[in-house]
Scaffold this motif. Structure first.
Motif, mmCIF file in Angstrom:
data_model
loop_
_atom_site.group_PDB
_atom_site.id
_atom_site.type_symbol
_atom_site.label_atom_id
_atom_site.label_comp_id
_atom_site.label_asym_id
_atom_site.label_seq_id
_atom_site.Cartn_x
_atom_site.Cartn_y
_atom_site.Cartn_z
ATOM 1 N N PHE A 117 125.618 -10.405 -23.951
ATOM 2 C CA PHE A 117 125.263 -10.316 -25.362
ATOM 3 C C PHE A 117 124.254 -9.176 -25.529
ATOM 4 O O PHE A 117 123.051 -9.366 -25.521
ATOM 5 C CB PHE A 117 124.675 -11.650 -25.841
ATOM 6 C CG PHE A 117 124.702 -11.823 -27.336
ATOM 7 C CD1 PHE A 117 125.802 -12.379 -27.968
ATOM 8 C CD2 PHE A 117 123.616 -11.427 -28.119
ATOM 9 C CE1 PHE A 117 125.823 -12.549 -29.347
ATOM 10 C CE2 PHE A 117 123.637 -11.594 -29.496
ATOM 11 C CZ PHE A 117 124.735 -12.149 -30.109
ATOM 12 N N ARG A 118 124.772 -7.969 -25.655
ATOM 13 C CA ARG A 118 123.980 -6.742 -25.711
ATOM 14 C C ARG A 118 124.511 -5.872 -26.839
ATOM 15 O O ARG A 118 125.733 -5.753 -26.983
ATOM 16 C CB ARG A 118 124.165 -5.945 -24.421
ATOM 17 C CG ARG A 118 123.724 -6.642 -23.172
ATOM 18 C CD ARG A 118 122.265 -6.402 -22.932
ATOM 19 N NE ARG A 118 121.896 -6.914 -21.630
ATOM 20 C CZ ARG A 118 121.621 -8.207 -21.386
ATOM 21 N NH1 ARG A 118 121.702 -9.090 -22.358
ATOM 22 N NH2 ARG A 118 121.273 -8.598 -20.169
ATOM 23 N N PHE A 119 123.607 -5.286 -27.562
ATOM 24 C CA PHE A 119 124.013 -4.382 -28.638
ATOM 25 C C PHE A 119 123.941 -2.951 -28.121
ATOM 26 O O PHE A 119 122.860 -2.369 -28.016
ATOM 27 C CB PHE A 119 123.109 -4.580 -29.848
ATOM 28 C CG PHE A 119 123.304 -5.926 -30.499
ATOM 29 C CD1 PHE A 119 124.145 -6.052 -31.607
ATOM 30 C CD2 PHE A 119 122.689 -7.064 -29.995
ATOM 31 C CE1 PHE A 119 124.348 -7.298 -32.193
ATOM 32 C CE2 PHE A 119 122.892 -8.307 -30.583
ATOM 33 C CZ PHE A 119 123.717 -8.423 -31.685
ATOM 34 N N GLY A 120 125.086 -2.418 -27.752
ATOM 35 C CA GLY A 120 125.164 -1.042 -27.271
ATOM 36 C C GLY A 120 125.391 -0.082 -28.431
ATOM 37 O O GLY A 120 125.394 -0.466 -29.601
ATOM 38 N N ASP A 121 125.616 1.163 -28.097
ATOM 39 C CA ASP A 121 125.765 2.186 -29.135
ATOM 40 C C ASP A 121 126.899 1.862 -30.108
ATOM 41 O O ASP A 121 126.758 2.040 -31.314
ATOM 42 C CB ASP A 121 126.039 3.548 -28.483
ATOM 43 C CG ASP A 121 124.809 4.060 -27.746
ATOM 44 O OD1 ASP A 121 123.707 3.525 -27.997
ATOM 45 O OD2 ASP A 121 124.953 4.991 -26.935
ATOM 46 N N ASP A 122 128.027 1.393 -29.578
ATOM 47 C CA ASP A 122 129.169 1.094 -30.448
ATOM 48 C C ASP A 122 128.835 -0.014 -31.434
ATOM 49 O O ASP A 122 129.182 0.069 -32.617
ATOM 50 C CB ASP A 122 130.366 0.632 -29.606
ATOM 51 C CG ASP A 122 131.120 1.811 -29.017
ATOM 52 O OD1 ASP A 122 130.929 2.938 -29.502
ATOM 53 O OD2 ASP A 122 131.885 1.579 -28.074
ATOM 54 N N GLU A 123 128.180 -1.054 -30.937
ATOM 55 C CA GLU A 123 127.841 -2.186 -31.808
ATOM 56 C C GLU A 123 126.829 -1.751 -32.870
ATOM 57 O O GLU A 123 126.968 -2.085 -34.048
ATOM 58 C CB GLU A 123 127.264 -3.346 -30.978
ATOM 59 C CG GLU A 123 128.290 -4.071 -30.101
ATOM 60 C CD GLU A 123 128.716 -3.295 -28.875
ATOM 61 O OE1 GLU A 123 127.889 -2.540 -28.321
ATOM 62 O OE2 GLU A 123 129.893 -3.425 -28.458
ATOM 63 N N LEU A 124 125.825 -1.003 -32.449
ATOM 64 C CA LEU A 124 124.788 -0.581 -33.400
ATOM 65 C C LEU A 124 125.363 0.374 -34.442
ATOM 66 O O LEU A 124 125.018 0.309 -35.621
ATOM 67 C CB LEU A 124 123.622 0.071 -32.642
ATOM 68 C CG LEU A 124 122.882 -0.895 -31.696
ATOM 69 C CD1 LEU A 124 121.918 -0.129 -30.794
ATOM 70 C CD2 LEU A 124 122.134 -1.965 -32.486
ATOM 71 N N ARG A 125 126.265 1.236 -34.003
ATOM 72 C CA ARG A 125 126.888 2.182 -34.935
ATOM 73 C C ARG A 125 127.653 1.414 -36.026
ATOM 74 O O ARG A 125 127.581 1.761 -37.203
ATOM 75 C CB ARG A 125 127.829 3.121 -34.166
ATOM 76 C CG ARG A 125 128.253 4.347 -34.938
ATOM 77 C CD ARG A 125 129.143 5.272 -34.089
ATOM 78 N NE ARG A 125 128.541 5.608 -32.818
ATOM 79 C CZ ARG A 125 129.092 5.349 -31.627
ATOM 80 N NH1 ARG A 125 130.278 4.769 -31.540
ATOM 81 N NH2 ARG A 125 128.463 5.687 -30.527
#
Lengths: 431, 431
Positions: free
Chosen positions: A64-72
């Motif tokens: 459960f990590r917010f990476g660049d794709d999720e944040l974008r």
């Protein structure tokens, strides 16, 4: 390896993140909270539930990590503000998790999962936790009824085609947890090291010019210990051809349609007359726990179960909720109209007779009067995560299988009845 | 982007690959075959089904590749021999696919998907095709009944927590296809560009010292056009506080429990008295198509639907099958006992009255007598893949939404009744 995206963070309801944003903005996001997962009731007429999903949940929390794709995506769709995006970028669950071990029985109100952490840390896990527990517990609960009805005969899980392609993988795992012998699902074999089995479908027979040619091809490729599907045309002829081709050492025949009880009896007689006394009989075709129980007196060696397993046999979701029960040490609970909850962090103990038969589920506040635990009583929660890390030596899938078996043995005899009834043991609230 | 592994190849039943191995070994794997997907019947009492999953299936076929990880697993577990592993390493589906466009209505026997290719090429897609179509069609079929019952009022899909975490994403898509307005599922927002919505849960109110403090925090973070959940404590007080905090420009209130029809009426009166005449009322809490229909006369502006949608409202799987119907131009079909099929590749035409009302589903052999098509009749299959490639200009999700709307309008009026009944139009076999 798990066949899903490295990030599970967007498998989440929009409102978890808007709540988070509002709570971070006014400072309440830092309050220490306790969230509890439980079922208000069992599905209609069910006498017990079985916990499934614990291990999958713990693994999903790690991803459960917010990476660049999720944040974008969250920025582009304006789900939350920049401050919240910054917080999410650093998100690592840092709280504690306790709960029932996988394979444990549960009853209405059983605190099967307790998540302790800041509101911000813990609230964002709600949807993911419930998706996993509601799915997996529904399947393992149905599967345990089937395994219990099969009374030691092996069951092959073959329901992948009747449910979502990834739910199928989790269903195969839940079925194995419940006590099924094998699954048809290859991804479940890879991801969870579950034994997979399978031979041929009707299409393989239809592909060939004759049933005999199909059986010959199958035996040539898979050996005489294979299972031949004998009901494409005429079953009696199919069995005769099967033994003619494979010899009396044929592993098994499968019957997938018709009145399988009657057909199994006829098949057994025919096989014995042909000298194939060791050839097993596998039946399949819309079997559920009731059909399995009805076949108990028939000469069936194994069951193939599909649709009814992956759809929870009438109860496709366990109906569990994830409720905030404590804020900064203060019990909290919704109070209006229906759907009331009990505030405060809870623990549970199962009381047993000296014979080992379960008597009652005692649910009590962690901060309150503690029940006296006799030598036959057993606390039900175990530590699962500490400071965001899984504890060492988490129970394995095999541990869970054993726990299901032990749990079923511990039920009062009427608790194992398939008919609709009350929960096998009452839930008693101590305070 | 799709949040699943690049390879979908192991989302497959073991026996698809053992059949493949045996068919490659005896040469029958090269025979040109036609597989057809259809439902023998609709779920109990349903009057129509809606096709869902077509686009997801086509995308999943592109990802049906056996890479090193997949081959290593199959080798280690001895599922197939080395020759078959070599064949799988090069596997690219090279056949043709035709079918009903997504969002089209279907009835018993409708050939919703036709896969043409060598046996080897086409058989390995069975499990994946059925998982996707059985799941997505079950959800969109239930969703269409709800959208129809809502009669133009928007429905918010919020069922993610009640189904497997990836099934939730596909369910959100299916709900949107059915005509729902938005979803709570963020991954569905990312993967399928579906609008997502959400504000706050009861936990957010409980987190705060008072309901007022919670509403203030929410309005500060999300603006007065937000939706305030007013049933944590006392609904009348909750509404008064909501308008006090947000002003009469408050976007909406949500009621999630109790007798929501009565509560909505009282809430409308109270809001109007307070001058909040434009504030909308959203209701949720165990709603299904029957509850939605029963609320038609109440002042409800939007529905939130969860459990009943993602569980197919009593029919969690569409029960479709993937049957071999033709081998090298020769019709084939299973003949024993139940579960008979009709051999031969089939096409379908829907006849309509001049008014546009559907009359019957005509199913006929591609190689046989062709039905006369009047100006109000419509062929139902379209090309989906040619030589392993998706056709240009595949219908979009928005096309599917329109198709569902048009389909529902075309049904005879009794076909839209929610009560149990016969299929809305009969399936007529021409030959």
């Amino acid at each position: 390896m798990v066949a899903t995206s490295p990030s599970t963070a967007l498998l989440t309801d929009h409102y978890e993140l808007t709540m988070l944003a509002a709570a971070l903005a006014d400072g309440t996001g830092d309050r220490t909270c306790v969230f509890e997962t439980f079922a208000r009731r069992l599905p209609d007429g069910r006498r017990y539930g079985v916990v499934g999903g614990t291990r999958r949940f713990i693994d999903a929390v790690a991803d459960f990590r917010f990476g660049d794709d999720e944040l974008r995506h969250l920025r582009a769709t304006k789900v939350v503000d920049e401050a919240t995006l910054g917080w999410l970028a650093d998100y690592r669950f840092a709280g504690d998790v306790d709960g029932y071990p996988e394979g444990e029985l549960y009853f209405p109100g059983s605190p099967i999962l307790t998540v302790t952490g800041t509101f911000a840390d813990a609230v964002v896990l709600e949807t993911l936790a419930l998706s996993i527990f509601n799915h997996d517990s529904a399947i393992v609960s149905a599967g345990a009824r089937m395994a219990s009805a099969a009374n030691g005969r092996p069951i092959i899980e073959m329901g992948s085609r009747r449910t979502h392609e990834h739910a199928a993988v989790a269903s195969a795992r839940a079925a194995f947890l419940a006590g099924f012998a094998t699954t048809s699902n290859l991804e479940a074999g890879r991801t969870f090291a579950i034994p997979t089995t399978g031979t041929c479908a009707h299409a393989f027979t239809l592909l060939h010019d004759t049933e005999k040619a199909a059986f010959e091809a199958q035996v040539a490729a898979l050996g005489p210990e294979t299972t031949l599907l004998v009901d494409t045309y005429d079953i009696t002829q199919g069995i005769a051809t099967a033994i003619e081709v494979a010899g009396t050492g044929l592993g098994a025949i499968r019957i997938d349609s018709g009145d399988v009880g009657v057909l199994a009896r006829q098949a057994r007689e025919q096989l014995d007359e042909l000298g194939a006394t060791q050839t097993r009989i596998v039946v399949s075709g819309d079997l559920d726990e009731y059909a399995i129980a009805a076949l108990r007196a028939e000469p069936v060696d194994a069951y193939g179960v599909g649709t009814s397993l992956v759809t929870g046999s009438g109860a496709p979701t366990a109906g569990m909720v994830y409720k905030l029960v404590e804020v900064a040490g203060r019990p909290v609970a919704k109070r209006s109209s229906s759907k009331e909850s009990r505030g405060g962090r809870k623990l549970a103990l199962r009381r047993h007779k000296p014979t080992g038969t379960a008597l009652e589920e005692v649910v009590y506040l962690a901060e309150g009067e503690q029940p006296e635990a006799g030598e036959h009583d057993r606390p039900l929660q175990i530590p699962l995560m500490r400071a965001g890390q899984p504890v060492a030596a988490l129970p394995t899938l095999e541990d869970g299988r054993q726990r299901v078996r032990q749990g079923l043995v511990s039920l009062p005899w009427e608790g194992l009845k398939l008919s609709a009834g009350e929960p096998a043991i009452p839930t008693v609230y101590l305070n």
